[in-house]
Scaffold this motif. Structure first.
Motif, PDB file in Angstrom:
ATOM      1  N   ALA A   1       0.829  -1.203   0.000  1.00  0.00           N
ATOM      2  CA  ALA A   1       0.000   0.000   0.000  1.00  0.00           C
ATOM      3  C   ALA A   1       0.864   1.254   0.000  1.00  0.00           C
ATOM      4  CB  ALA A   1      -0.935  -0.001   1.210  1.00  0.00           C
ATOM      5  N   GLU A   2       1.896   1.272   0.840  1.00  0.00           N
ATOM      6  CA  GLU A   2       2.787   2.427   0.906  1.00  0.00           C
ATOM      7  C   GLU A   2       3.544   2.608  -0.409  1.00  0.00           C
ATOM      8  OE1 GLU A   2       6.335   4.283   3.742  1.00  0.00           O
ATOM      9  OE2 GLU A   2       5.514   2.289   4.148  1.00  0.00           O
ATOM     10  N   ALA A   3       4.000   1.504  -0.989  1.00  0.00           N
ATOM     11  CA  ALA A   3       4.737   1.585  -2.252  1.00  0.00           C
ATOM     12  C   ALA A   3       3.858   2.147  -3.361  1.00  0.00           C
ATOM     13  CB  ALA A   3       5.264   0.209  -2.636  1.00  0.00           C
ATOM     14  N   TYR A   4       2.598   1.760  -3.384  1.00  0.00           N
ATOM     15  CA  TYR A   4       1.695   2.269  -4.423  1.00  0.00           C
ATOM     16  C   TYR A   4       1.439   3.756  -4.241  1.00  0.00           C
ATOM     17  CZ  TYR A   4      -2.192   2.583  -7.677  1.00  0.00           C
ATOM     18  OH  TYR A   4      -3.003   2.942  -8.730  1.00  0.00           O
ATOM     19  N   ARG A   5       1.222   4.190  -3.017  1.00  0.00           N
ATOM     20  CA  ARG A   5       1.016   5.621  -2.783  1.00  0.00           C
ATOM     21  C   ARG A   5       2.235   6.412  -3.220  1.00  0.00           C
ATOM     22  NH1 ARG A   5      -0.929   3.771   2.035  1.00  0.00           N
ATOM     23  NH2 ARG A   5       0.862   4.503   3.223  1.00  0.00           N
ATOM     24  N   THR A   6       3.420   5.914  -2.882  1.00  0.00           N
ATOM     25  CA  THR A   6       4.653   6.610  -3.255  1.00  0.00           C
ATOM     26  C   THR A   6       4.781   6.709  -4.770  1.00  0.00           C
ATOM     27  OG1 THR A   6       5.764   5.866  -1.242  1.00  0.00           O
ATOM     28  CG2 THR A   6       7.164   6.569  -3.068  1.00  0.00           C
ATOM     29  N   ARG A   7       4.495   5.623  -5.451  1.00  0.00           N
ATOM     30  CA  ARG A   7       4.604   5.604  -6.909  1.00  0.00           C
ATOM     31  C   ARG A   7       3.590   6.557  -7.544  1.00  0.00           C
ATOM     32  NH1 ARG A   7       4.417   0.666  -7.215  1.00  0.00           N
ATOM     33  NH2 ARG A   7       2.328   0.163  -7.998  1.00  0.00           N
ATOM     34  N   MET A   8       2.373   6.560  -7.043  1.00  0.00           N
ATOM     35  CA  MET A   8       1.350   7.436  -7.612  1.00  0.00           C
ATOM     36  C   MET A   8       1.613   8.895  -7.298  1.00  0.00           C
ATOM     37  SD  MET A   8      -0.672   5.612  -9.423  1.00  0.00           S
ATOM     38  CE  MET A   8      -2.254   6.454  -9.577  1.00  0.00           C
ATOM     39  N   GLN A   9       2.166   9.181  -6.121  1.00  0.00           N
ATOM     40  CA  GLN A   9       2.553  10.558  -5.811  1.00  0.00           C
ATOM     41  C   GLN A   9       3.666  11.039  -6.729  1.00  0.00           C
ATOM     42  OE1 GLN A   9       2.976   9.884  -1.378  1.00  0.00           O
ATOM     43  NE2 GLN A   9       2.100  11.936  -1.330  1.00  0.00           N
ATOM     44  N   ALA A  10       4.629  10.166  -7.018  1.00  0.00           N
ATOM     45  CA  ALA A  10       5.742  10.536  -7.889  1.00  0.00           C
ATOM     46  C   ALA A  10       5.265  10.870  -9.292  1.00  0.00           C
ATOM     47  CB  ALA A  10       6.769   9.410  -7.931  1.00  0.00           C
ATOM     48  N   SER A  11       4.182  10.248  -9.733  1.00  0.00           N
ATOM     49  CA  SER A  11       3.633  10.526 -11.058  1.00  0.00           C
ATOM     50  C   SER A  11       2.553  11.595 -11.015  1.00  0.00           C
ATOM     51  CB  SER A  11       3.071   9.241 -11.674  1.00  0.00           C
ATOM     52  OG  SER A  11       1.987   8.745 -10.901  1.00  0.00           O
ATOM     53  N   ASP A  12       2.361  12.213  -9.845  1.00  0.00           N
ATOM     54  CA  ASP A  12       1.392  13.289  -9.656  1.00  0.00           C
ATOM     55  C   ASP A  12      -0.041  12.826  -9.947  1.00  0.00           C
ATOM     56  OD1 ASP A  12       0.846  15.898  -8.824  1.00  0.00           O
ATOM     57  OD2 ASP A  12       0.787  16.664 -10.867  1.00  0.00           O
ATOM     58  N   ARG A  13      -0.315  11.565  -9.596  1.00  0.00           N
ATOM     59  CA  ARG A  13      -1.656  11.032  -9.825  1.00  0.00           C
ATOM     60  C   ARG A  13      -2.301  10.548  -8.529  1.00  0.00           C
ATOM     61  NH1 ARG A  13      -2.060   6.618 -13.286  1.00  0.00           N
ATOM     62  NH2 ARG A  13       0.156   6.151 -13.331  1.00  0.00           N
TER      63      ARG A  13
END
Length: 288
Positions: free
Chosen positions: A33-45
């Protein structure tokens, strides 16, 4: 003839102690869950902690696809209305996002600080708010207690606004609790504080569904009998009241891994959620 007699209602609704390795949960969900949030934040989504009410827990996360969303997909977490929050489940947005849907995941206040009726109203407010951020059709999903909460959204006394109701197309209750009266027999009710009147008033299985909304009652084939029964119960009753319903017991799934398919855009669960008519053609022996 099958005879089911429940001698221990706490055990009948106990998941962790009846699944090998079940006591480790919710731990296995934290890192993905944390990894997905980090990835989506990095892509500004990713838009995190959007307030929908005044309470500290009245927040939801919104994950966006590339381009214009096809619609709004909502996931409401479980925890027997008394535990957990939105941060444990972020990775489950991946399937719908990959299919072009925006995904909202709300937290809500917990019993005993509030009642189940108040939690239901909070989820309605969260969905209404998210619907104001994303256009298009709305599909709701929820797990366990979350399955109860999303089922309540398509009841005749739904807390959703008229505008949101008009956009609601499908509700997917995953291992949902649709008749709350058995909770009165469990020690969990020390926290839930239900009596017979409030249990009946908050049970979707005892209400009429909104017209024109599809229900899928999804459950793991290896779950406790009560969860299998609760899924069959709502699909059966609402089918008789005119709702298009499907009941699915997914083989080789227990109460905790039955939601894993939400992270996979090509899983049977995601196909059923977002392409229910097409998915139904691939199944046999389902009520619809």
């Amino acid at each position: 003839m099958l005879v089911h007699e429940v001698a221990d209602w706490d055990d009948a609704y106990e998941n962790g102690g009846n699944i090998p390795g079940g006591d480790a949960y919710p731990g296995p969900w934290v890192a993905p869950a944390e990894a997905y949030r980090t990835r989506m934040q990095a892509s500004d989504r990713a838009r995190l902690d959007i307030p929908y009410g005044e309470g500290e827990r009245n927040r939801y996360d919104l994950f966006l696809p590339e381009g214009t969303p096809r619609g709004l997909f909502v996931f409401v977490h479980g925890g027997y209305w008394m535990a957990l929050d939105k941060t444990y489940w972020s990775h489950l947005a991946a399937g719908a996002v990959a299919r072009g849907w925006a995904v909202a995941m709300p937290s809500y206040d917990l019993c005993p600080d509030v009642t189940i009726a108040q939690i239901t109203a909070q989820i309605g407010a969260a969905i209404d708010h998210a619907a104001g951020e994303v256009d298009g059709p709305i599909v709701l999903s929820g797990h366990s207690a979350g399955g109860h909460l999303v089922s309540a959204m398509m009841c005749e006394d739904s807390p959703l606004s008229a505008a949101t109701r008009e956009r609601l197309k499908h509700v997917v209750s995953i291992s949902g609790l649709h008749d709350l009266r058995p909770m009165l027999r469990t020690t969990r009710n020390d926290t839930l504080r239900l009596d017979m009147d409030s249990a009946e008033a908050n049970s979707p299985a005892l209400k009429r569904p909104l017209p024109g909304v599809r229900l899928t009652a999804w459950v793991g084939g290896g779950e406790r009998h009560e969860f299998l029964r609760q899924a069959a119960l709502l699909a059966n009753i609402w089918h008789g009241l005119g709702a298009p319903t499907v009941e699915v017991a997914e083989p080789d799934r227990h109460h905790f891994n039955v939601i894993d398919g939400l992270a996979d855009p090509d899983s049977p669960l995601m196909q059923a959620a977002l392409d229910p008519v097409e998915a139904g053609r691939d199944r046999k022996g389902l009520a619809s």
